[in-house]
Design a protein around this motif. Sequence first.
Motif, PDB file in Angstrom:
ATOM      1  N   THR A 163     -12.983 -31.838  -9.920  1.00  0.00           N
ATOM      2  CA  THR A 163     -14.027 -32.760 -10.353  1.00  0.00           C
ATOM      3  C   THR A 163     -15.412 -32.196 -10.046  1.00  0.00           C
ATOM      4  OG1 THR A 163     -12.546 -34.621  -9.920  1.00  0.00           O
ATOM      5  CG2 THR A 163     -14.887 -35.121 -10.148  1.00  0.00           C
ATOM      6  N   LEU A 164     -15.581 -31.633  -8.854  1.00  0.00           N
ATOM      7  CA  LEU A 164     -16.866 -31.032  -8.502  1.00  0.00           C
ATOM      8  C   LEU A 164     -17.165 -29.807  -9.357  1.00  0.00           C
ATOM      9  CD1 LEU A 164     -16.887 -31.365  -4.608  1.00  0.00           C
ATOM     10  CD2 LEU A 164     -18.219 -32.663  -6.286  1.00  0.00           C
ATOM     11  N   ALA A 165     -16.153 -29.028  -9.696  1.00  0.00           N
ATOM     12  CA  ALA A 165     -16.365 -27.853 -10.536  1.00  0.00           C
ATOM     13  C   ALA A 165     -16.822 -28.265 -11.940  1.00  0.00           C
ATOM     14  CB  ALA A 165     -15.078 -27.028 -10.618  1.00  0.00           C
ATOM     15  N   VAL A 166     -16.176 -29.281 -12.509  1.00  0.00           N
ATOM     16  CA  VAL A 166     -16.572 -29.758 -13.830  1.00  0.00           C
ATOM     17  C   VAL A 166     -17.977 -30.358 -13.780  1.00  0.00           C
ATOM     18  CG1 VAL A 166     -16.061 -31.474 -15.617  1.00  0.00           C
ATOM     19  CG2 VAL A 166     -14.228 -30.091 -14.647  1.00  0.00           C
ATOM     20  N   LEU A 167     -18.260 -31.144 -12.768  1.00  0.00           N
ATOM     21  CA  LEU A 167     -19.581 -31.732 -12.617  1.00  0.00           C
ATOM     22  C   LEU A 167     -20.648 -30.653 -12.438  1.00  0.00           C
ATOM     23  CD1 LEU A 167     -21.161 -34.388 -12.386  1.00  0.00           C
ATOM     24  CD2 LEU A 167     -20.796 -34.263  -9.915  1.00  0.00           C
ATOM     25  N   GLY A 168     -20.358 -29.632 -11.665  1.00  0.00           N
ATOM     26  CA  GLY A 168     -21.302 -28.532 -11.484  1.00  0.00           C
ATOM     27  C   GLY A 168     -21.552 -27.765 -12.773  1.00  0.00           C
ATOM     28  N   CYS A 169     -20.497 -27.546 -13.549  1.00  0.00           N
ATOM     29  CA  CYS A 169     -20.670 -26.858 -14.849  1.00  0.00           C
ATOM     30  C   CYS A 169     -21.515 -27.684 -15.805  1.00  0.00           C
ATOM     31  CB  CYS A 169     -19.308 -26.557 -15.466  1.00  0.00           C
ATOM     32  SG  CYS A 169     -18.413 -25.237 -14.620  1.00  0.00           S
ATOM     33  N   LEU A 170     -21.302 -28.983 -15.828  1.00  0.00           N
ATOM     34  CA  LEU A 170     -22.110 -29.835 -16.697  1.00  0.00           C
ATOM     35  C   LEU A 170     -23.580 -29.822 -16.283  1.00  0.00           C
ATOM     36  CD1 LEU A 170     -19.730 -32.900 -17.196  1.00  0.00           C
ATOM     37  CD2 LEU A 170     -20.333 -31.139 -18.856  1.00  0.00           C
ATOM     38  N   ILE A 171     -23.841 -29.902 -14.983  1.00  0.00           N
ATOM     39  CA  ILE A 171     -25.227 -29.860 -14.504  1.00  0.00           C
ATOM     40  C   ILE A 171     -25.846 -28.501 -14.806  1.00  0.00           C
ATOM     41  CG2 ILE A 171     -26.648 -29.872 -12.410  1.00  0.00           C
ATOM     42  CD1 ILE A 171     -24.761 -32.030 -11.322  1.00  0.00           C
ATOM     43  N   TRP A 172     -25.104 -27.423 -14.591  1.00  0.00           N
ATOM     44  CA  TRP A 172     -25.625 -26.080 -14.877  1.00  0.00           C
ATOM     45  C   TRP A 172     -25.942 -25.920 -16.361  1.00  0.00           C
ATOM     46  CZ3 TRP A 172     -24.046 -22.118 -18.019  1.00  0.00           C
ATOM     47  CH2 TRP A 172     -24.694 -20.902 -17.824  1.00  0.00           C
ATOM     48  N   ALA A 173     -25.062 -26.405 -17.221  1.00  0.00           N
ATOM     49  CA  ALA A 173     -25.293 -26.291 -18.663  1.00  0.00           C
ATOM     50  C   ALA A 173     -26.520 -27.105 -19.079  1.00  0.00           C
ATOM     51  CB  ALA A 173     -24.059 -26.761 -19.425  1.00  0.00           C
ATOM     52  N   PHE A 174     -26.691 -28.280 -18.496  1.00  0.00           N
ATOM     53  CA  PHE A 174     -27.858 -29.095 -18.823  1.00  0.00           C
ATOM     54  C   PHE A 174     -29.139 -28.405 -18.376  1.00  0.00           C
ATOM     55  CE2 PHE A 174     -30.901 -32.446 -17.560  1.00  0.00           C
ATOM     56  CZ  PHE A 174     -31.129 -32.991 -18.807  1.00  0.00           C
ATOM     57  N   LEU A 175     -29.159 -27.851 -17.177  1.00  0.00           N
ATOM     58  CA  LEU A 175     -30.357 -27.155 -16.694  1.00  0.00           C
ATOM     59  C   LEU A 175     -30.625 -25.884 -17.498  1.00  0.00           C
ATOM     60  CD1 LEU A 175     -29.998 -27.592 -12.830  1.00  0.00           C
ATOM     61  CD2 LEU A 175     -31.552 -28.776 -14.392  1.00  0.00           C
ATOM     62  N   ALA A 176     -29.587 -25.175 -17.886  1.00  0.00           N
ATOM     63  CA  ALA A 176     -29.774 -23.976 -18.700  1.00  0.00           C
ATOM     64  C   ALA A 176     -30.329 -24.350 -20.068  1.00  0.00           C
ATOM     65  CB  ALA A 176     -28.447 -23.228 -18.847  1.00  0.00           C
ATOM     66  N   PHE A 177     -29.865 -25.447 -20.644  1.00  0.00           N
ATOM     67  CA  PHE A 177     -30.394 -25.898 -21.925  1.00  0.00           C
ATOM     68  C   PHE A 177     -31.858 -26.281 -21.809  1.00  0.00           C
ATOM     69  CE2 PHE A 177     -31.382 -29.350 -24.885  1.00  0.00           C
ATOM     70  CZ  PHE A 177     -31.212 -28.675 -26.079  1.00  0.00           C
ATOM     71  N   LEU A 178     -32.235 -26.959 -20.735  1.00  0.00           N
ATOM     72  CA  LEU A 178     -33.641 -27.309 -20.546  1.00  0.00           C
ATOM     73  C   LEU A 178     -34.504 -26.059 -20.408  1.00  0.00           C
ATOM     74  CD1 LEU A 178     -33.602 -30.368 -18.106  1.00  0.00           C
ATOM     75  CD2 LEU A 178     -34.054 -30.345 -20.564  1.00  0.00           C
ATOM     76  N   ASN A 179     -33.969 -25.017 -19.788  1.00  0.00           N
ATOM     77  CA  ASN A 179     -34.725 -23.785 -19.567  1.00  0.00           C
ATOM     78  C   ASN A 179     -34.947 -23.025 -20.867  1.00  0.00           C
ATOM     79  OD1 ASN A 179     -36.089 -21.863 -18.096  1.00  0.00           O
ATOM     80  ND2 ASN A 179     -34.250 -20.709 -17.630  1.00  0.00           N
ATOM     81  N   VAL A 180     -33.991 -23.026 -21.780  1.00  0.00           N
ATOM     82  CA  VAL A 180     -34.097 -22.248 -23.012  1.00  0.00           C
ATOM     83  C   VAL A 180     -34.277 -23.136 -24.238  1.00  0.00           C
ATOM     84  CG1 VAL A 180     -32.737 -20.354 -22.095  1.00  0.00           C
ATOM     85  CG2 VAL A 180     -31.606 -22.162 -23.347  1.00  0.00           C
ATOM     86  N   LYS A 181     -34.646 -24.399 -24.040  1.00  0.00           N
ATOM     87  CA  LYS A 181     -34.744 -25.334 -25.154  1.00  0.00           C
ATOM     88  C   LYS A 181     -35.807 -24.901 -26.158  1.00  0.00           C
ATOM     89  CE  LYS A 181     -36.791 -29.227 -24.507  1.00  0.00           C
ATOM     90  NZ  LYS A 181     -37.180 -30.592 -24.158  1.00  0.00           N
ATOM     91  N   THR A 182     -36.982 -24.507 -25.711  1.00  0.00           N
ATOM     92  CA  THR A 182     -38.051 -24.149 -26.634  1.00  0.00           C
ATOM     93  C   THR A 182     -37.704 -22.908 -27.451  1.00  0.00           C
ATOM     94  OG1 THR A 182     -39.662 -25.156 -25.160  1.00  0.00           O
ATOM     95  CG2 THR A 182     -40.502 -23.631 -26.810  1.00  0.00           C
ATOM     96  N   PRO A 183     -37.237 -21.801 -26.834  1.00  0.00           N
ATOM     97  CA  PRO A 183     -36.845 -20.670 -27.676  1.00  0.00           C
ATOM     98  C   PRO A 183     -35.698 -21.008 -28.628  1.00  0.00           C
ATOM     99  CG  PRO A 183     -37.091 -19.949 -25.413  1.00  0.00           C
ATOM    100  CD  PRO A 183     -37.211 -21.439 -25.430  1.00  0.00           C
ATOM    101  N   LEU A 184     -34.768 -21.836 -28.199  1.00  0.00           N
ATOM    102  CA  LEU A 184     -33.664 -22.224 -29.072  1.00  0.00           C
ATOM    103  C   LEU A 184     -34.158 -23.031 -30.261  1.00  0.00           C
ATOM    104  CD1 LEU A 184     -30.544 -23.265 -26.982  1.00  0.00           C
ATOM    105  CD2 LEU A 184     -30.642 -21.668 -28.854  1.00  0.00           C
ATOM    106  N   LEU A 185     -35.042 -23.975 -30.022  1.00  0.00           N
ATOM    107  CA  LEU A 185     -35.563 -24.788 -31.111  1.00  0.00           C
ATOM    108  C   LEU A 185     -36.397 -23.939 -32.070  1.00  0.00           C
ATOM    109  CD1 LEU A 185     -36.525 -28.076 -29.230  1.00  0.00           C
ATOM    110  CD2 LEU A 185     -34.532 -27.633 -30.657  1.00  0.00           C
ATOM    111  N   ASP A 186     -37.168 -22.984 -31.533  1.00  0.00           N
ATOM    112  CA  ASP A 186     -37.936 -22.081 -32.391  1.00  0.00           C
ATOM    113  C   ASP A 186     -36.995 -21.242 -33.248  1.00  0.00           C
ATOM    114  OD1 ASP A 186     -40.265 -23.063 -31.349  1.00  0.00           O
ATOM    115  OD2 ASP A 186     -40.585 -21.370 -29.980  1.00  0.00           O
ATOM    116  N   TRP A 187     -35.917 -20.743 -32.651  1.00  0.00           N
ATOM    117  CA  TRP A 187     -34.964 -19.923 -33.405  1.00  0.00           C
ATOM    118  C   TRP A 187     -34.309 -20.745 -34.517  1.00  0.00           C
ATOM    119  CZ3 TRP A 187     -29.658 -20.168 -34.235  1.00  0.00           C
ATOM    120  CH2 TRP A 187     -29.114 -19.046 -34.861  1.00  0.00           C
ATOM    121  N   PHE A 188     -33.881 -21.984 -34.193  1.00  0.00           N
ATOM    122  CA  PHE A 188     -33.241 -22.826 -35.199  1.00  0.00           C
ATOM    123  C   PHE A 188     -34.201 -23.162 -36.334  1.00  0.00           C
ATOM    124  CE2 PHE A 188     -29.721 -23.769 -32.317  1.00  0.00           C
ATOM    125  CZ  PHE A 188     -28.674 -23.781 -33.210  1.00  0.00           C
ATOM    126  N   SER A 189     -35.462 -23.452 -35.995  1.00  0.00           N
ATOM    127  CA  SER A 189     -36.412 -23.789 -37.059  1.00  0.00           C
ATOM    128  C   SER A 189     -36.733 -22.561 -37.904  1.00  0.00           C
ATOM    129  CB  SER A 189     -37.685 -24.381 -36.468  1.00  0.00           C
ATOM    130  OG  SER A 189     -38.369 -23.411 -35.707  1.00  0.00           O
TER     131      SER A 189
END
Length: 97
Positions: free
Chosen positions: A19-45
């Motif tokens: 449970t902690l491993a899954v929760l940690g992966c979800l938190i890590w993925a959310f933080l990684a998405f926040l970190n690269v959100k602007t370049p990702l949105l620029d690439w998609f647009s």
Amino acid sequence: MSSLPSSIIAFFAAHLVGTLAVLGCLIWAFLAFLNVKTPLLDWFSNRFGKDKPPQAPSGTPGEAVSPQPFTYAPPPRPQPEPPASQEGGAEEPPKAQ
């Protein structure tokens, strides 16, 4: 018979590491998405967005911005040499066309 909340707690206690491993992966993925959100949105647009039509340096949309596309004209073919004259006279040089 145990009550439902205690059985849920027992399930999570038994699978605490997973449970902690899954929760940690979800938190890590959310933080990684926040970190690269602007370049990702620029690439998609840039990849899937609609391009604006190019404008001329004067700002009018009807004029072409760049010259027309490159067109390739093949080099001229060499002309076949005329047959040598049998009379032995001076040969005339071939005329340019």
